[in-house]
Design a protein around this motif. Structure first.
Motif, PDB file in Angstrom:
ATOM      1  N   GLU A 149     -50.875 107.806  60.525  1.00 46.90           N
ATOM      2  CA  GLU A 149     -52.046 107.982  59.672  1.00 46.90           C
ATOM      3  C   GLU A 149     -52.106 106.788  58.726  1.00 46.90           C
ATOM      4  O   GLU A 149     -51.121 106.473  58.059  1.00 46.90           O
ATOM      5  CB  GLU A 149     -51.933 109.279  58.877  1.00 46.90           C
ATOM      6  CG  GLU A 149     -53.073 109.521  57.934  1.00 46.90           C
ATOM      7  CD  GLU A 149     -52.900 110.781  57.123  1.00 46.90           C
ATOM      8  OE1 GLU A 149     -53.924 111.318  56.689  1.00 46.90           O
ATOM      9  OE2 GLU A 149     -51.758 111.207  56.906  1.00 46.90           O
ATOM     10  N   PHE A 150     -53.236 106.116  58.681  1.00 49.56           N
ATOM     11  CA  PHE A 150     -53.430 104.979  57.785  1.00 49.56           C
ATOM     12  C   PHE A 150     -54.190 105.462  56.549  1.00 49.56           C
ATOM     13  O   PHE A 150     -55.367 105.795  56.634  1.00 49.56           O
ATOM     14  CB  PHE A 150     -54.190 103.852  58.480  1.00 49.56           C
ATOM     15  CG  PHE A 150     -53.406 103.183  59.555  1.00 49.56           C
ATOM     16  CD1 PHE A 150     -52.430 102.259  59.249  1.00 49.56           C
ATOM     17  CD2 PHE A 150     -53.619 103.492  60.890  1.00 49.56           C
ATOM     18  CE1 PHE A 150     -51.687 101.647  60.240  1.00 49.56           C
ATOM     19  CE2 PHE A 150     -52.884 102.888  61.885  1.00 49.56           C
ATOM     20  CZ  PHE A 150     -51.916 101.958  61.568  1.00 49.56           C
TER      21      PHE A 150
ATOM     22  N   CYS B 159     -54.024 107.613  64.316  1.00 45.53           N
ATOM     23  CA  CYS B 159     -53.887 106.715  65.451  1.00 45.53           C
ATOM     24  C   CYS B 159     -52.695 107.148  66.300  1.00 45.53           C
ATOM     25  O   CYS B 159     -51.663 107.537  65.756  1.00 45.53           O
ATOM     26  CB  CYS B 159     -53.678 105.308  64.902  1.00 45.53           C
ATOM     27  SG  CYS B 159     -53.350 104.063  66.121  1.00 45.53           S
TER      28      CYS B 159
ATOM     29  N   PHE C   9     -57.763 106.443  68.240  1.00 40.45           N
ATOM     30  CA  PHE C   9     -57.964 106.241  66.817  1.00 40.45           C
ATOM     31  C   PHE C   9     -59.184 107.011  66.357  1.00 40.45           C
ATOM     32  O   PHE C   9     -60.240 106.950  66.987  1.00 40.45           O
ATOM     33  CB  PHE C   9     -58.137 104.760  66.470  1.00 40.45           C
ATOM     34  CG  PHE C   9     -58.393 104.534  65.017  1.00 40.45           C
ATOM     35  CD1 PHE C   9     -57.393 104.735  64.093  1.00 40.45           C
ATOM     36  CD2 PHE C   9     -59.646 104.181  64.569  1.00 40.45           C
ATOM     37  CE1 PHE C   9     -57.635 104.563  62.741  1.00 40.45           C
ATOM     38  CE2 PHE C   9     -59.898 103.999  63.228  1.00 40.45           C
ATOM     39  CZ  PHE C   9     -58.891 104.189  62.309  1.00 40.45           C
TER      40      PHE C   9
ATOM     41  N   PRO D  76     -61.706 107.226  63.257  1.00 39.23           N
ATOM     42  CA  PRO D  76     -62.101 106.600  61.996  1.00 39.23           C
ATOM     43  C   PRO D  76     -62.345 107.605  60.877  1.00 39.23           C
ATOM     44  O   PRO D  76     -62.285 107.247  59.703  1.00 39.23           O
ATOM     45  CB  PRO D  76     -63.385 105.848  62.337  1.00 39.23           C
ATOM     46  CG  PRO D  76     -63.777 106.247  63.696  1.00 39.23           C
ATOM     47  CD  PRO D  76     -62.674 107.018  64.315  1.00 39.23           C
TER      48      PRO D  76
ATOM     49  N   THR E  44     -60.462 110.368  60.129  1.00 42.87           N
ATOM     50  CA  THR E  44     -59.211 110.751  59.472  1.00 42.87           C
ATOM     51  C   THR E  44     -58.178 109.632  59.486  1.00 42.87           C
ATOM     52  O   THR E  44     -57.082 109.813  58.959  1.00 42.87           O
ATOM     53  CB  THR E  44     -58.597 111.982  60.158  1.00 42.87           C
ATOM     54  OG1 THR E  44     -58.417 111.709  61.544  1.00 42.87           O
ATOM     55  CG2 THR E  44     -59.466 113.196  59.965  1.00 42.87           C
ATOM     56  N   ASN E  45     -58.504 108.485  60.080  1.00 42.10           N
ATOM     57  CA  ASN E  45     -57.596 107.332  60.178  1.00 42.10           C
ATOM     58  C   ASN E  45     -56.275 107.693  60.858  1.00 42.10           C
ATOM     59  O   ASN E  45     -55.215 107.228  60.474  1.00 42.10           O
ATOM     60  CB  ASN E  45     -57.331 106.701  58.809  1.00 42.10           C
ATOM     61  CG  ASN E  45     -58.525 105.961  58.291  1.00 42.10           C
ATOM     62  OD1 ASN E  45     -59.408 105.570  59.047  1.00 42.10           O
ATOM     63  ND2 ASN E  45     -58.579 105.760  56.998  1.00 42.10           N
TER      64      ASN E  45
ATOM     65  N   THR F 142     -64.366 100.064  58.053  1.00 43.46           N
ATOM     66  CA  THR F 142     -63.878 101.042  59.012  1.00 43.46           C
ATOM     67  C   THR F 142     -63.010 100.333  60.036  1.00 43.46           C
ATOM     68  O   THR F 142     -63.335  99.242  60.511  1.00 43.46           O
ATOM     69  CB  THR F 142     -65.048 101.759  59.716  1.00 43.46           C
ATOM     70  OG1 THR F 142     -65.868 100.782  60.354  1.00 43.46           O
ATOM     71  CG2 THR F 142     -65.864 102.559  58.728  1.00 43.46           C
ATOM     72  N   LEU F 143     -61.912 100.958  60.346  1.00 42.81           N
ATOM     73  CA  LEU F 143     -60.980 100.400  61.324  1.00 42.81           C
ATOM     74  C   LEU F 143     -61.421 100.719  62.733  1.00 42.81           C
ATOM     75  O   LEU F 143     -62.198 101.633  62.974  1.00 42.81           O
ATOM     76  CB  LEU F 143     -59.587 101.006  61.114  1.00 42.81           C
ATOM     77  CG  LEU F 143     -58.772 100.529  59.933  1.00 42.81           C
ATOM     78  CD1 LEU F 143     -57.461 101.290  59.883  1.00 42.81           C
ATOM     79  CD2 LEU F 143     -58.499  99.058  60.046  1.00 42.81           C
TER      80      LEU F 143
ATOM     81  N   PRO G 147     -55.993 104.628  53.246  1.00 45.76           N
ATOM     82  CA  PRO G 147     -56.576 103.458  52.577  1.00 45.76           C
ATOM     83  C   PRO G 147     -56.326 103.492  51.079  1.00 45.76           C
ATOM     84  O   PRO G 147     -56.328 104.542  50.451  1.00 45.76           O
ATOM     85  CB  PRO G 147     -58.067 103.576  52.897  1.00 45.76           C
ATOM     86  CG  PRO G 147     -58.288 105.022  53.163  1.00 45.76           C
ATOM     87  CD  PRO G 147     -57.005 105.569  53.711  1.00 45.76           C
TER      88      PRO G 147
ATOM     89  N   TYR H 192     -53.646  99.351  53.280  1.00 51.67           N
ATOM     90  CA  TYR H 192     -53.367 100.670  53.838  1.00 51.67           C
ATOM     91  C   TYR H 192     -51.905 101.011  53.644  1.00 51.67           C
ATOM     92  O   TYR H 192     -51.047 100.134  53.612  1.00 51.67           O
ATOM     93  CB  TYR H 192     -53.663 100.712  55.345  1.00 51.67           C
ATOM     94  CG  TYR H 192     -55.120 100.670  55.678  1.00 51.67           C
ATOM     95  CD1 TYR H 192     -55.888 101.829  55.697  1.00 51.67           C
ATOM     96  CD2 TYR H 192     -55.744  99.475  55.975  1.00 51.67           C
ATOM     97  CE1 TYR H 192     -57.228 101.781  56.003  1.00 51.67           C
ATOM     98  CE2 TYR H 192     -57.089  99.425  56.285  1.00 51.67           C
ATOM     99  CZ  TYR H 192     -57.822 100.589  56.301  1.00 51.67           C
ATOM    100  OH  TYR H 192     -59.152 100.547  56.592  1.00 51.67           O
TER     101      TYR H 192
END
Length: 150
Positions: A12-13, A67, A60, A62, A64-65, A25-26, A15, A94
């Motif tokens: 989990e990333f 991955c 992934f 976006p 909930t970030n 956004t990643l 931010p 992050y």
């Protein structure tokens, strides 16, 4: 014949908001590039040689970030270390949080679904929005995660 054995890393990333910094956004490609750079910087070419052929960002979200990263079983600690050494992706800060490491994609999926439910429950507790939007998101994300193939 010997099968290719993997480790699946659920990350989990989180931010970090900073003043005068735009929130971006990643996507999977950015995470892969940041992981590659982190491996090369922290473990050198030998580390990238061990991990590079098997490293793959499988999923992934976006929203909930969250991955899911696939890597070979033997050098999975190099990838895990590279994830924890990440501090920024594309200029955005992050905090990477390794939630789960498993040997099968099924267990990574189950951990991702469980983590999504916990995150959505936290969002729901903070907001006054109706539960339908959260239920729709949970159903959609659960279907996406369950559709992943090895």
């Amino acid at each position: 014949m010997v099968r290719f054995k993997n480790r699946w890393i659920l990350v989990e990333f989180l931010p970090l908001p900073f003043p005068n910094q735009q929130s971006t956004t990643l996507n999977s490609k950015q995470i892969y590039a940041a992981l590659k750079q982190s491996i090369i910087v922290n473990f050198g070419d030998a580390g990238w040689g061990a991990v590079g052929s098997s490293l793959n960002v499988k999923y992934f979200s976006p929203a909930t970030n969250i991955c899911i990263v696939r890597v070979a079983r033997d050098p999975h600690r190099i990838a895990w270390g590279a994830v924890t050494y990440l501090s920024s992706i594309e200029g955005q800060k992050y905090i990477p949080n390794v939630v789960h490491v498993s040997g099968t994609i099924k267990h990574a999926q189950l951990a991702a679904i469980k983590h999504n439910r916990e995150v959505v429950a936290r969002y729901r507790a903070r907001s006054n929005v109706g539960s339908n939007s959260y239920e729709e998101y949970l159903a959609k994300s659960t279907a996406e995660i369950e559709s992943l193939q090895d």
